[in-house]
Design a protein around this motif. Structure first.
Motif, PDB file in Angstrom:
ATOM      1  N   TYR A 136       0.829  -1.206   0.000  1.00 60.61           N
ATOM      2  CA  TYR A 136       0.000   0.000   0.000  1.00 60.61           C
ATOM      3  C   TYR A 136       0.868   1.263   0.000  1.00 60.61           C
ATOM      4  O   TYR A 136       0.698   2.156  -0.834  1.00 60.61           O
ATOM      5  N   THR A 138       3.240   1.638  -3.306  1.00 60.13           N
ATOM      6  CA  THR A 138       2.577   1.914  -4.582  1.00 60.13           C
ATOM      7  C   THR A 138       1.910   3.289  -4.597  1.00 60.13           C
ATOM      8  O   THR A 138       1.910   3.968  -5.630  1.00 60.13           O
ATOM      9  N   GLU A 139       1.332   3.682  -3.459  1.00 57.08           N
ATOM     10  CA  GLU A 139       0.806   5.038  -3.377  1.00 57.08           C
ATOM     11  C   GLU A 139       1.943   6.047  -3.531  1.00 57.08           C
ATOM     12  O   GLU A 139       1.806   7.076  -4.212  1.00 57.08           O
ATOM     13  N   GLU A 196       3.099   6.400  -7.281  1.00 58.77           N
ATOM     14  CA  GLU A 196       2.298   7.285  -8.132  1.00 58.77           C
ATOM     15  C   GLU A 196       2.618   8.755  -7.835  1.00 58.77           C
ATOM     16  O   GLU A 196       2.745   9.566  -8.758  1.00 58.77           O
ATOM     17  N   ARG A 232       0.877   3.735 -11.804  1.00 60.71           N
ATOM     18  CA  ARG A 232      -0.568   3.775 -11.543  1.00 60.71           C
ATOM     19  C   ARG A 232      -1.144   2.376 -11.436  1.00 60.71           C
ATOM     20  O   ARG A 232      -2.085   2.137 -10.659  1.00 60.71           O
ATOM     21  N   LYS A 285      -1.042   0.270  -7.954  1.00 60.35           N
ATOM     22  CA  LYS A 285      -2.067   0.503  -6.936  1.00 60.35           C
ATOM     23  C   LYS A 285      -3.292  -0.386  -7.144  1.00 60.35           C
ATOM     24  O   LYS A 285      -4.198  -0.394  -6.310  1.00 60.35           O
ATOM     25  N   THR A 294      -5.959  -4.128  -4.733  1.00 60.38           N
ATOM     26  CA  THR A 294      -5.973  -2.667  -4.783  1.00 60.38           C
ATOM     27  C   THR A 294      -5.520  -2.055  -3.463  1.00 60.38           C
ATOM     28  O   THR A 294      -5.458  -2.733  -2.430  1.00 60.38           O
ATOM     29  N   SER A 295      -5.245  -0.766  -3.490  1.00 65.86           N
ATOM     30  CA  SER A 295      -4.895  -0.066  -2.249  1.00 65.86           C
ATOM     31  C   SER A 295      -5.997  -0.213  -1.207  1.00 65.86           C
ATOM     32  O   SER A 295      -5.730  -0.351  -0.002  1.00 65.86           O
TER      33      SER A 295
END
Length: 410
Positions: free
Chosen positions: A332, A335-336, A339, A368, A371, A376-377
């Motif tokens: 989490y 990857t956030e 971006e 992108r 995420k 997913t986040s």
């Protein structure tokens, strides 16, 4: 071995060598190919795939007795980060080796037959989990496998299967029994290993290419299983117990995704730093402007924070400790971060960043995606909060004592 201060004591001389060698390989072999071929019609060249095999990158986590390097998640993610700095698709291709998430539940006969071929890059995997109506909720898959004599017959649709055509075998998850209740829908799912000639799909399976905005270099397909017949020996692990394989395999998979996100962010940071020192505005390099300097400082801090969290998670995995919450945190956060950092790098390059003349736009597009895949986040936040507020029933099932004991013996 001597410990380095780099990485808070996580680093040995061997790990430093692995990281630096992967960095050199990426800058020499991967980045030029990515810059030349990234696009909807580009394809990762076979000679690059062979060079990866020669480096041992498809067998990093495979035991030495089967021809692999016998290393752990830490080394695996070190290499993944460096490869993603060049081209995330190549860092992802590396994951099509390693024996896949089914390695631990293979029989000894299967390991001796398949794993040496994996190491040589001759037997690479494509995993087929998601479905058109099932993304992160993998417990709800509806693709069916029905026993018919000595065979299993698979019927249903799968989605987001990258490398299905280019792989040598597919790992397909299908429902072999109805769930005992809606609350325990993760039960009754089985895993099948389907061998096939490279460049084709199995008999009884058709596929359509999914148009993407990134993650180029290979195809991602929607698959239709129309009575695909496979032998009983294709079943991997226990019938109806495959959700555990998915859940336990996703810890390393999510660490790998975090590493890919960090690699993308590192590439963007390096490119933005170099550009800021060269780009002249108002008579001086833009790196001298506080707005740019502070952007770079923030970007570098976020990259390093994600990297240190990843190191912790990889160490936990290699020590055999369950760390699904921490793996989700790393995935989490990284990857956030990826971006944000790649977007800031593109901003520093200005109009130049919005062209395909620079790699930053590739890092941005691919960041992108990190995420979204491997959960997913929002799914990561759910896993983290479930652990904080009390384990769910599925987690109790996955961590069943008998299963944990068997897993540890594999």
């Amino acid at each position: 071995m001597n410990q380095s201060q780099d990485g808070k004591g996580y680093f040995t001389e061997e790990r430093i060598m692995i990281r630096d060698t992967a960095r050199a390989f990426t800058m020499r072999e991967v980045l030029p190919v990515a810059n030349a071929l990234d696009g909807p019609d580009g394809e990762i060249p076979m000679d690059l795939r062979q060079k990866m095999a020669d480096m041992g990158y498809f067998g990093i986590t495979i035991p030495e007795e089967y021809g692999g390097l016998g290393l752990g998640a830490f080394e695996y993610c070190l290499v993944a980060e460096q490869l993603a700095r060049g081209w995330m698709s190549v860092a992802s291709l590396m994951a099509r080796g390693q024996g896949g998430m089914i390695k631990r539940v293979m029989t000894e006969e299967q390991k001796r037959a398949y794993l040496p071929r994996v190491v040589r890059g001759e037997f690479l995997n494509a995993s087929s989990l998601s479905e058109p109506g099932t993304g992160s909720d993998l417990a709800s898959i509806s693709c069916r496998a029905v026993r018919d004599g000595d065979d299993w017959v698979i019927t249903g649709n799968k989605y987001w299967c990258t490398f299905a055509d280019g792989s040598d075998f597919m790992t397909v998850f299908a429902r072999t029994a109805p769930p005992p209740s809606a609350a325990k829908r993760w039960m009754g799912i089985s895993c099948f290993m389907i061998e096939k000639p490279r460049g084709t799909l199995p008999k009884g399976v058709s596929g359509a290419k999914i148009p993407k905005i990134g993650y180029f270099g290979w195809n991602t397909l929607e698959l239709s299983f129309d009575g695909c017949r496979v032998p009983a020996s294709a079943l991997v692990g226990e019938e109806g117990m495959a959700f555990r394989i998915m859940a336990r395999g996703l810890e390393t998979a999510r660490a790998h995704t975090a590493a890919r996100g960090i690699g993308l962010a590192q590439g963007a940071l390096e490119d933005a730093t170099a550009y800021a020192q060269e780009r002249m505005q108002f008579g001086r390099p833009i790196a001298e402007f506080q707005a740019i300097r502070f952007k770079l400082a923030t970007m570098a801090t976020e990259v390093e924070a994600a990297r240190q969290l990843l190191y912790h998670v990889c160490n936990e995995i290699d020590q055999g400790r369950r760390c699904d919450k921490e793996a989700s945190m790393a995935k989490y956060f990284a990857t956030e971060m990826a971006e944000r950092v790649t977007s800031e790098a593109l901003q520093i390059l200005g109009g130049a960043g919005y062209t395909t003349l620079h790699a930053v736009e590739r890092y941005w597009r691919d960041a992108r995606l990190t995420k979204i895949f491997e959960g997913t986040s929002e799914i990561q936040q759910r896993i983290i909060s479930d652990q904080m507020l009390g384990k769910s029933e599925v987690d109790k099932w996955i961590t069943d004592t008998a299963f944990e004991k068997a897993w540890g013996q594999k």
